[in-house]
Design a protein around this motif. Structure first.
Motif, PDB file in Angstrom:
ATOM      1  N   SER A 194       8.045  -5.706  -1.755  1.00 34.91           N
ATOM      2  CA  SER A 194       8.132  -7.092  -2.046  1.00 34.91           C
ATOM      3  C   SER A 194       9.200  -7.721  -1.044  1.00 34.91           C
ATOM      4  O   SER A 194      10.020  -7.067  -0.537  1.00 34.91           O
ATOM      5  CB  SER A 194       8.472  -7.135  -3.418  1.00 34.91           C
ATOM      6  OG  SER A 194       7.254  -6.885  -4.200  1.00 34.91           O
ATOM      7  N   LEU A 250       4.334  -0.255  -2.800  1.00 31.11           N
ATOM      8  CA  LEU A 250       4.344  -1.579  -2.227  1.00 31.11           C
ATOM      9  C   LEU A 250       5.253  -2.607  -2.195  1.00 31.11           C
ATOM     10  O   LEU A 250       5.815  -2.839  -3.080  1.00 31.11           O
ATOM     11  CB  LEU A 250       3.005  -2.283  -2.811  1.00 31.11           C
ATOM     12  CG  LEU A 250       1.676  -1.650  -2.943  1.00 31.11           C
ATOM     13  CD1 LEU A 250       0.699  -1.973  -4.028  1.00 31.11           C
ATOM     14  CD2 LEU A 250       0.925  -1.665  -1.691  1.00 31.11           C
ATOM     15  N   GLY A 285       0.185  -3.234   3.252  1.00 32.94           N
ATOM     16  CA  GLY A 285       1.636  -3.234   3.167  1.00 32.94           C
ATOM     17  C   GLY A 285       2.210  -1.960   2.395  1.00 32.94           C
ATOM     18  O   GLY A 285       3.457  -2.122   2.263  1.00 32.94           O
ATOM     19  N   VAL A 343      13.974  -7.427   1.861  1.00 33.26           N
ATOM     20  CA  VAL A 343      12.967  -6.790   1.063  1.00 33.26           C
ATOM     21  C   VAL A 343      13.205  -5.782   0.093  1.00 33.26           C
ATOM     22  O   VAL A 343      14.524  -5.637   0.071  1.00 33.26           O
ATOM     23  CB  VAL A 343      12.131  -5.845   2.265  1.00 33.26           C
ATOM     24  CG1 VAL A 343      11.538  -6.516   3.403  1.00 33.26           C
ATOM     25  CG2 VAL A 343      13.117  -4.865   2.774  1.00 33.26           C
ATOM     26  N   ILE A 386       3.021 -12.582   5.073  1.00 31.52           N
ATOM     27  CA  ILE A 386       3.086 -12.694   6.560  1.00 31.52           C
ATOM     28  C   ILE A 386       2.777 -14.122   7.265  1.00 31.52           C
ATOM     29  O   ILE A 386       3.412 -14.570   7.967  1.00 31.52           O
ATOM     30  CB  ILE A 386       2.261 -11.706   7.115  1.00 31.52           C
ATOM     31  CG1 ILE A 386       2.847 -10.324   6.567  1.00 31.52           C
ATOM     32  CG2 ILE A 386       2.295 -11.696   8.606  1.00 31.52           C
ATOM     33  CD1 ILE A 386       4.166  -9.984   6.948  1.00 31.52           C
ATOM     34  N   ALA A 421       6.496  -4.067   8.855  1.00 29.64           N
ATOM     35  CA  ALA A 421       5.726  -5.217   9.099  1.00 29.64           C
ATOM     36  C   ALA A 421       6.829  -6.620   9.323  1.00 29.64           C
ATOM     37  O   ALA A 421       6.422  -7.581   9.906  1.00 29.64           O
ATOM     38  CB  ALA A 421       4.936  -5.629   7.951  1.00 29.64           C
ATOM     39  N   SER A 424       4.773  -8.109   0.482  1.00 28.29           N
ATOM     40  CA  SER A 424       4.842  -8.122   2.004  1.00 28.29           C
ATOM     41  C   SER A 424       3.732  -8.920   2.524  1.00 28.29           C
ATOM     42  O   SER A 424       3.805  -9.685   3.434  1.00 28.29           O
ATOM     43  CB  SER A 424       5.420  -7.159   2.555  1.00 28.29           C
ATOM     44  OG  SER A 424       4.568  -6.003   2.283  1.00 28.29           O
ATOM     45  N   VAL A 425       2.411  -8.095   2.143  1.00 24.15           N
ATOM     46  CA  VAL A 425       1.327  -8.601   2.965  1.00 24.15           C
ATOM     47  C   VAL A 425       1.051 -10.059   2.764  1.00 24.15           C
ATOM     48  O   VAL A 425       0.274 -10.615   3.683  1.00 24.15           O
ATOM     49  CB  VAL A 425       0.061  -7.499   2.597  1.00 24.15           C
ATOM     50  CG1 VAL A 425      -0.156  -7.780   1.045  1.00 24.15           C
ATOM     51  CG2 VAL A 425      -1.131  -7.668   3.548  1.00 24.15           C
ATOM     52  N   ALA A 450      -1.194   0.840   4.896  1.00 26.91           N
ATOM     53  CA  ALA A 450      -0.458  -0.038   5.745  1.00 26.91           C
ATOM     54  C   ALA A 450      -0.770  -1.299   5.893  1.00 26.91           C
ATOM     55  O   ALA A 450      -0.039  -2.288   6.041  1.00 26.91           O
ATOM     56  CB  ALA A 450      -0.189   0.725   7.160  1.00 26.91           C
ATOM     57  N   LYS A 451      -2.259  -1.369   5.962  1.00 27.09           N
ATOM     58  CA  LYS A 451      -2.852  -2.806   6.053  1.00 27.09           C
ATOM     59  C   LYS A 451      -2.396  -3.738   4.834  1.00 27.09           C
ATOM     60  O   LYS A 451      -2.505  -4.928   4.848  1.00 27.09           O
ATOM     61  CB  LYS A 451      -4.256  -2.729   6.424  1.00 27.09           C
ATOM     62  CG  LYS A 451      -4.568  -2.353   7.780  1.00 27.09           C
ATOM     63  CD  LYS A 451      -5.929  -2.155   8.155  1.00 27.09           C
ATOM     64  CE  LYS A 451      -6.455  -1.777   9.475  1.00 27.09           C
ATOM     65  NZ  LYS A 451      -7.945  -1.725   9.642  1.00 27.09           N
ATOM     66  N   ILE A 487      10.737  -2.524   6.454  1.00 29.00           N
ATOM     67  CA  ILE A 487       9.423  -2.121   6.449  1.00 29.00           C
ATOM     68  C   ILE A 487       8.935  -2.490   7.785  1.00 29.00           C
ATOM     69  O   ILE A 487       9.465  -3.303   8.474  1.00 29.00           O
ATOM     70  CB  ILE A 487       8.742  -2.987   5.342  1.00 29.00           C
ATOM     71  CG1 ILE A 487       8.607  -4.348   5.576  1.00 29.00           C
ATOM     72  CG2 ILE A 487       9.081  -2.476   4.210  1.00 29.00           C
ATOM     73  CD1 ILE A 487       7.678  -5.204   4.620  1.00 29.00           C
TER      74      ILE A 487
END
Length: 244
Positions: free
Chosen positions: A47, A45, A210, A144, A131, A152, A127-128, A207-208, A150
């Motif tokens: 960051s 995951l 991240g 990142v 956003i 996103a 990351s998620v 993916a959702k 990434i």
């Protein structure tokens, strides 16, 4: 899990913090390397290094310059000693050659709140989770943590591209079993998990969040964790982490 019957039915999900627990806790009821064995990594995951938009900093080099101009004055927020954000931050601080004050908080939401408010100067966050504040212009993404950009946040450079290649950090999640679990059972579990992780449905779900699937066989995962145990354990000791 370490003391459970080694029959393949009792497993533990752990993350990167597992390999630094021996530095942070003096009375662990298990031996990290001897009592547990890797079955399979599940996901990595990324960051993102963020600062408040009000801070006026727009690149990692500007952040590092500010930290070096005011040694020991800038601070960074994490979810506590030994958390992914703490390990990530210490790797970055060493790579950048800066000193900053650790501000442990109770999870990602307060880290974001304190960083947006300028009370925390910088932070590495999932990351998620970043956003929304990034789209609202309340935070600025500087880099990142991953070796590659990434999907996103395609416009955000990697920490290596930003000039600090030693600052990469892989926050991973994996599955462990009691060390005496028969190798054929572990191999079977590993194969089934890897198949599931690369199904289109699972790739989309990760993916959702991240994340991306990680693929290793069990011996590779064990070797990977031993390396992390040495490297990240030393990092945390050098950062002054004391057993509780």
């Amino acid at each position: 899990t370490a003391k459970a019957d080694p029959d393949g039915y009792t497993l533990a999900v752990v993350s990167t913090g597992h390999v630094v627990n021996h530095v942070l806790y003096k009375d662990l009821p298990y031996d990290t390397l001897k009592d547990l064995a890797g079955v399979a990594p599940l996901a990595s995951l990324p960051s993102v290094l963020v600062v408040s938009s009000a801070l006026g900093i727009r690149s990692v080099k500007e952040l590092v310059a500010a930290a070096k101009a005011r040694p020991g004055e800038l601070n960074y927020g994490t979810a506590g000693v030994g958390s992914a954000a703490h390990i990530n931050s210490e790797k970055f601080n060493v790579a950048a050659g800066i000193q900053a004050v650790h501000v442990p908080l109770k999870g990602t939401p307060p880290i974001l709140t304190e960083t947006m408010g300028g009370r925390v100067h910088f932070a590495w966050v999932p990351s998620v989770s970043s956003i929304g504040p990034l789209k609202d212009g309340k935070l600025v993404a500087l880099a990142v943590s991953t070796p590659a950009r990434i999907a996103a946040l395609p416009e955000v450079p990697t920490i290596a591209e930003a000039g600090f290649p030693g600052g990469e950090f892989n926050f991973w999640v994996g599955l462990l079993a009691p060390a005496k679990t028969p190798r054929d059972i572990v191999a079977r579990l590993n194969a089934q998990i890897n198949r599931a992780l690369h199904s289109p449905e699972m790739v989309e779900r990760l993916a959702k969040l991240g994340g991306e699937p990680m693929s290793m066989n069990a011996p590779q995962f064990d070797a990977f964790m031993r390396q992390e145990y040495q490297v990240l354990g030393k990092l945390m000791r050098d950062a002054g982490a004391k057993p509780q």
